[in-house]
Design a protein around this motif. Structure first.
Motif, PDB file in Angstrom:
ATOM      1  N   TYR A   1      60.655   0.724 -43.264  1.00 43.30           N
ATOM      2  CA  TYR A   1      61.442  -0.331 -44.058  1.00 43.30           C
ATOM      3  C   TYR A   1      62.849  -0.015 -43.911  1.00 43.30           C
ATOM      4  O   TYR A   1      63.666  -0.684 -43.672  1.00 43.30           O
ATOM      5  CB  TYR A   1      61.074  -0.540 -45.497  1.00 43.30           C
ATOM      6  N   ALA A   2      63.312   1.076 -44.457  1.00 39.01           N
ATOM      7  CA  ALA A   2      64.638   1.630 -44.135  1.00 39.01           C
ATOM      8  C   ALA A   2      65.471   1.522 -42.949  1.00 39.01           C
ATOM      9  O   ALA A   2      66.522   1.285 -42.948  1.00 39.01           O
ATOM     10  CB  ALA A   2      64.724   3.101 -44.722  1.00 39.01           C
ATOM     11  N   THR A   3      64.452   1.847 -41.964  1.00 39.18           N
ATOM     12  CA  THR A   3      65.275   1.791 -40.688  1.00 39.18           C
ATOM     13  C   THR A   3      64.872   0.530 -39.741  1.00 39.18           C
ATOM     14  O   THR A   3      65.854   0.255 -39.181  1.00 39.18           O
ATOM     15  CB  THR A   3      64.544   3.089 -39.592  1.00 39.18           C
ATOM     16  N   GLN A   4      63.923  -0.161 -39.950  1.00 35.74           N
ATOM     17  CA  GLN A   4      63.598  -1.465 -39.352  1.00 35.74           C
ATOM     18  C   GLN A   4      64.120  -2.730 -40.448  1.00 35.74           C
ATOM     19  O   GLN A   4      64.426  -3.759 -39.731  1.00 35.74           O
ATOM     20  CB  GLN A   4      62.109  -1.586 -39.048  1.00 35.74           C
ATOM     21  N   GLY A   5      64.064  -2.583 -41.704  1.00 35.29           N
ATOM     22  CA  GLY A   5      64.413  -3.779 -42.561  1.00 35.29           C
ATOM     23  C   GLY A   5      63.217  -4.753 -42.700  1.00 35.29           C
ATOM     24  O   GLY A   5      63.683  -5.817 -43.273  1.00 35.29           O
ATOM     25  N   ARG A   6      62.102  -4.675 -42.018  1.00 38.51           N
ATOM     26  CA  ARG A   6      61.045  -5.688 -41.832  1.00 38.51           C
ATOM     27  C   ARG A   6      60.252  -5.443 -43.230  1.00 38.51           C
ATOM     28  O   ARG A   6      59.828  -4.483 -43.937  1.00 38.51           O
ATOM     29  CB  ARG A   6      60.224  -5.312 -40.909  1.00 38.51           C
ATOM     30  N   THR A   7      60.344  -6.911 -43.925  1.00 37.30           N
ATOM     31  CA  THR A   7      59.854  -6.909 -45.353  1.00 37.30           C
ATOM     32  C   THR A   7      58.295  -6.436 -45.412  1.00 37.30           C
ATOM     33  O   THR A   7      57.820  -6.075 -46.446  1.00 37.30           O
ATOM     34  CB  THR A   7      59.880  -8.400 -45.805  1.00 37.30           C
ATOM     35  N   GLN A   8      57.600  -6.531 -44.254  1.00 40.92           N
ATOM     36  CA  GLN A   8      56.151  -6.334 -43.991  1.00 40.92           C
ATOM     37  C   GLN A   8      56.036  -4.892 -44.397  1.00 40.92           C
ATOM     38  O   GLN A   8      54.847  -4.433 -45.108  1.00 40.92           O
ATOM     39  CB  GLN A   8      55.624  -6.569 -42.762  1.00 40.92           C
ATOM     40  N   TYR A   9      57.012  -4.190 -44.192  1.00 44.72           N
ATOM     41  CA  TYR A   9      56.754  -2.308 -44.298  1.00 44.72           C
ATOM     42  C   TYR A   9      56.792  -2.483 -45.922  1.00 44.72           C
ATOM     43  O   TYR A   9      56.051  -1.611 -46.498  1.00 44.72           O
ATOM     44  CB  TYR A   9      57.862  -1.589 -43.788  1.00 44.72           C
ATOM     45  N   ARG A  10      57.892  -2.975 -46.485  1.00 40.85           N
ATOM     46  CA  ARG A  10      57.876  -3.020 -47.938  1.00 40.85           C
ATOM     47  C   ARG A  10      56.775  -3.449 -48.447  1.00 40.85           C
ATOM     48  O   ARG A  10      56.160  -2.742 -49.672  1.00 40.85           O
ATOM     49  CB  ARG A  10      58.951  -3.663 -48.392  1.00 40.85           C
ATOM     50  N   GLU A  11      56.038  -4.485 -48.312  1.00 39.47           N
ATOM     51  CA  GLU A  11      54.883  -4.908 -48.983  1.00 39.47           C
ATOM     52  C   GLU A  11      53.852  -4.394 -48.685  1.00 39.47           C
ATOM     53  O   GLU A  11      52.919  -3.999 -49.457  1.00 39.47           O
ATOM     54  CB  GLU A  11      54.777  -6.352 -48.375  1.00 39.47           C
ATOM     55  N   ALA A  12      53.597  -3.651 -47.381  1.00 35.56           N
ATOM     56  CA  ALA A  12      52.526  -2.710 -47.259  1.00 35.56           C
ATOM     57  C   ALA A  12      52.676  -1.581 -48.165  1.00 35.56           C
ATOM     58  O   ALA A  12      51.487  -1.065 -48.374  1.00 35.56           O
ATOM     59  CB  ALA A  12      52.487  -2.267 -45.753  1.00 35.56           C
ATOM     60  N   PHE A  13      53.852  -0.852 -48.196  1.00 37.94           N
ATOM     61  CA  PHE A  13      54.163   0.176 -49.036  1.00 37.94           C
ATOM     62  C   PHE A  13      53.690  -0.304 -50.462  1.00 37.94           C
ATOM     63  O   PHE A  13      53.034   0.791 -51.080  1.00 37.94           O
ATOM     64  CB  PHE A  13      55.508   0.604 -49.147  1.00 37.94           C
ATOM     65  N   LEU A  14      54.064  -1.291 -51.188  1.00 38.41           N
ATOM     66  CA  LEU A  14      53.638  -1.670 -52.437  1.00 38.41           C
ATOM     67  C   LEU A  14      52.087  -1.811 -52.536  1.00 38.41           C
ATOM     68  O   LEU A  14      51.547  -1.462 -53.518  1.00 38.41           O
ATOM     69  CB  LEU A  14      54.409  -3.143 -52.972  1.00 38.41           C
ATOM     70  N   LEU A  15      51.229  -2.229 -51.495  1.00 39.57           N
ATOM     71  CA  LEU A  15      50.013  -2.251 -51.655  1.00 39.57           C
ATOM     72  C   LEU A  15      49.497  -1.137 -51.732  1.00 39.57           C
ATOM     73  O   LEU A  15      48.678  -0.398 -52.447  1.00 39.57           O
ATOM     74  CB  LEU A  15      49.552  -3.132 -50.251  1.00 39.57           C
ATOM     75  N   VAL A  16      49.724  -0.244 -50.515  1.00 33.00           N
ATOM     76  CA  VAL A  16      49.321   1.388 -50.522  1.00 33.00           C
ATOM     77  C   VAL A  16      49.430   2.062 -51.771  1.00 33.00           C
ATOM     78  O   VAL A  16      48.764   2.818 -52.295  1.00 33.00           O
ATOM     79  CB  VAL A  16      49.608   2.111 -49.145  1.00 33.00           C
ATOM     80  N   SER A  17      50.820   1.859 -52.255  1.00 33.42           N
ATOM     81  CA  SER A  17      51.175   2.587 -53.245  1.00 33.42           C
ATOM     82  C   SER A  17      50.463   2.153 -54.497  1.00 33.42           C
ATOM     83  O   SER A  17      49.973   3.005 -55.483  1.00 33.42           O
ATOM     84  CB  SER A  17      52.424   2.210 -53.599  1.00 33.42           C
ATOM     85  N   GLY A  18      50.210   1.004 -54.559  1.00 35.17           N
ATOM     86  CA  GLY A  18      49.266   0.402 -55.959  1.00 35.17           C
ATOM     87  C   GLY A  18      48.112   0.598 -56.040  1.00 35.17           C
ATOM     88  O   GLY A  18      47.198   1.043 -56.743  1.00 35.17           O
ATOM     89  N   LEU A  19      47.425   1.012 -54.588  1.00 35.82           N
ATOM     90  CA  LEU A  19      45.982   1.571 -54.603  1.00 35.82           C
ATOM     91  C   LEU A  19      45.854   2.891 -54.700  1.00 35.82           C
ATOM     92  O   LEU A  19      44.778   3.617 -54.151  1.00 35.82           O
ATOM     93  CB  LEU A  19      45.648   0.830 -53.168  1.00 35.82           C
ATOM     94  N   ARG A  20      46.819   3.906 -54.622  1.00 42.87           N
ATOM     95  CA  ARG A  20      46.967   5.273 -54.196  1.00 42.87           C
ATOM     96  C   ARG A  20      45.923   6.013 -55.246  1.00 42.87           C
ATOM     97  O   ARG A  20      45.260   6.991 -54.705  1.00 42.87           O
ATOM     98  CB  ARG A  20      48.390   5.902 -54.467  1.00 42.87           C
ATOM     99  N   ARG A  21      45.730   5.615 -56.347  1.00 43.68           N
ATOM    100  CA  ARG A  21      44.722   6.356 -57.292  1.00 43.68           C
ATOM    101  C   ARG A  21      43.330   5.932 -56.729  1.00 43.68           C
ATOM    102  O   ARG A  21      42.441   7.011 -56.498  1.00 43.68           O
ATOM    103  CB  ARG A  21      44.660   5.824 -58.779  1.00 43.68           C
ATOM    104  N   PHE A  22      43.267   4.806 -56.337  1.00 43.99           N
ATOM    105  CA  PHE A  22      41.656   4.464 -56.120  1.00 43.99           C
ATOM    106  C   PHE A  22      41.721   5.283 -54.190  1.00 43.99           C
ATOM    107  O   PHE A  22      40.376   5.584 -54.196  1.00 43.99           O
ATOM    108  CB  PHE A  22      41.704   2.893 -55.534  1.00 43.99           C
ATOM    109  N   LEU A  23      42.552   5.233 -53.484  1.00 48.65           N
ATOM    110  CA  LEU A  23      42.488   5.772 -52.205  1.00 48.65           C
ATOM    111  C   LEU A  23      42.379   7.518 -52.627  1.00 48.65           C
ATOM    112  O   LEU A  23      41.711   8.029 -51.489  1.00 48.65           O
ATOM    113  CB  LEU A  23      43.594   5.396 -51.412  1.00 48.65           C
ATOM    114  N   ASN A  24      43.044   7.844 -53.173  1.00 47.72           N
ATOM    115  CA  ASN A  24      42.948   9.507 -53.369  1.00 47.72           C
ATOM    116  C   ASN A  24      41.575   9.812 -53.889  1.00 47.72           C
ATOM    117  O   ASN A  24      41.059  10.762 -53.579  1.00 47.72           O
ATOM    118  CB  ASN A  24      43.970   9.696 -54.599  1.00 47.72           C
ATOM    119  N   LEU A  25      41.097   8.834 -54.864  1.00 46.81           N
ATOM    120  CA  LEU A  25      39.584   9.200 -55.412  1.00 46.81           C
ATOM    121  C   LEU A  25      38.531   9.185 -54.119  1.00 46.81           C
ATOM    122  O   LEU A  25      37.768   9.769 -54.044  1.00 46.81           O
ATOM    123  CB  LEU A  25      39.309   8.419 -56.414  1.00 46.81           C
TER     124      LEU A  25
END
Length: 175
Positions: free
Chosen positions: A122-146
């Motif tokens: 996201y920082a290098t490409q500026g594409r919003t899709q990367y930000r949205e994917a980050f927010l999704l994965v980050s929001g699911l991190r506890r579930f994914l880690n489990l």
């Protein structure tokens, strides 16, 4: 605080990743960096120690840390000034030690690496899709880690071999 110090910054737009993040207060810097860091923190500290100042009161408020409320918020703000400087000033360069060294929580590595890669993209490409994917994965991190932790413990699919391989990259890579 940044606005009060006449250092306007859109913190919502700030993107920190493994290339420019300082964890806690563990960093070595040049005198030029230390001067910039100290200039901001001395001003912040002056505000924090001014009786009756609303921002000072907030900076003196005890914050949760390791199960207690013994550390004032100003300490955590001071620690984050280094990352703020690195993300906002291209004149400073960072050399990160391996940010993914993990001894006791290898199961957290896959999600951390994915999140870091998405932030860098996201920082290098500026594409919003990367930000949205980050927010999704980050929001699911506890579930994914489990899921990863359970998959490793139960030997499900490729999880166990993958975690063992990740552990092998660092000496003493797991408990």
């Amino acid at each position: 605080m940044l606005e009060r110090l006449d250092l306007p910054s859109d913190l919502d737009a700030l993107i920190s990743d493994s290339r420019n993040t300082v964890h806690s207060n563990y960093f070595i810097a040049t005198p030029r960096f230390w001067r910039a860091w100290l200039t901001i923190n001395e001003k912040m500290f002056a505000i924090a120690e001014t009786p009756g100042d609303v921002l000072g009161d907030a900076l003196r408020t005890p914050a949760p840390y390791r199960g207690s409320l013994k550390v004032q918020m100003k300490i955590f703000v001071m620690e984050r000034v280094a990352t703020w400087l690195l993300t906002g000033n291209r004149g400073f360069a960072a050399q990160a030690r391996d940010p993914f060294v993990a001894r006791s929580r290898i199961y957290k590595l896959p999600v951390a690496i994915v999140c870091d890669a998405l932030k860098i993209a996201y920082a290098t490409q500026g594409r919003t899709q990367y930000r949205e994917a980050f927010l999704l994965v980050s929001g699911l991190r506890r579930f994914l880690n489990l899921q990863i932790r359970l998959g490793g413990a139960l030997g499900l699919g490729p999880v166990g071999p993958c975690l063992r391989l990740l552990k092998s990259y660092w000496p003493h890579g797991g408990r």
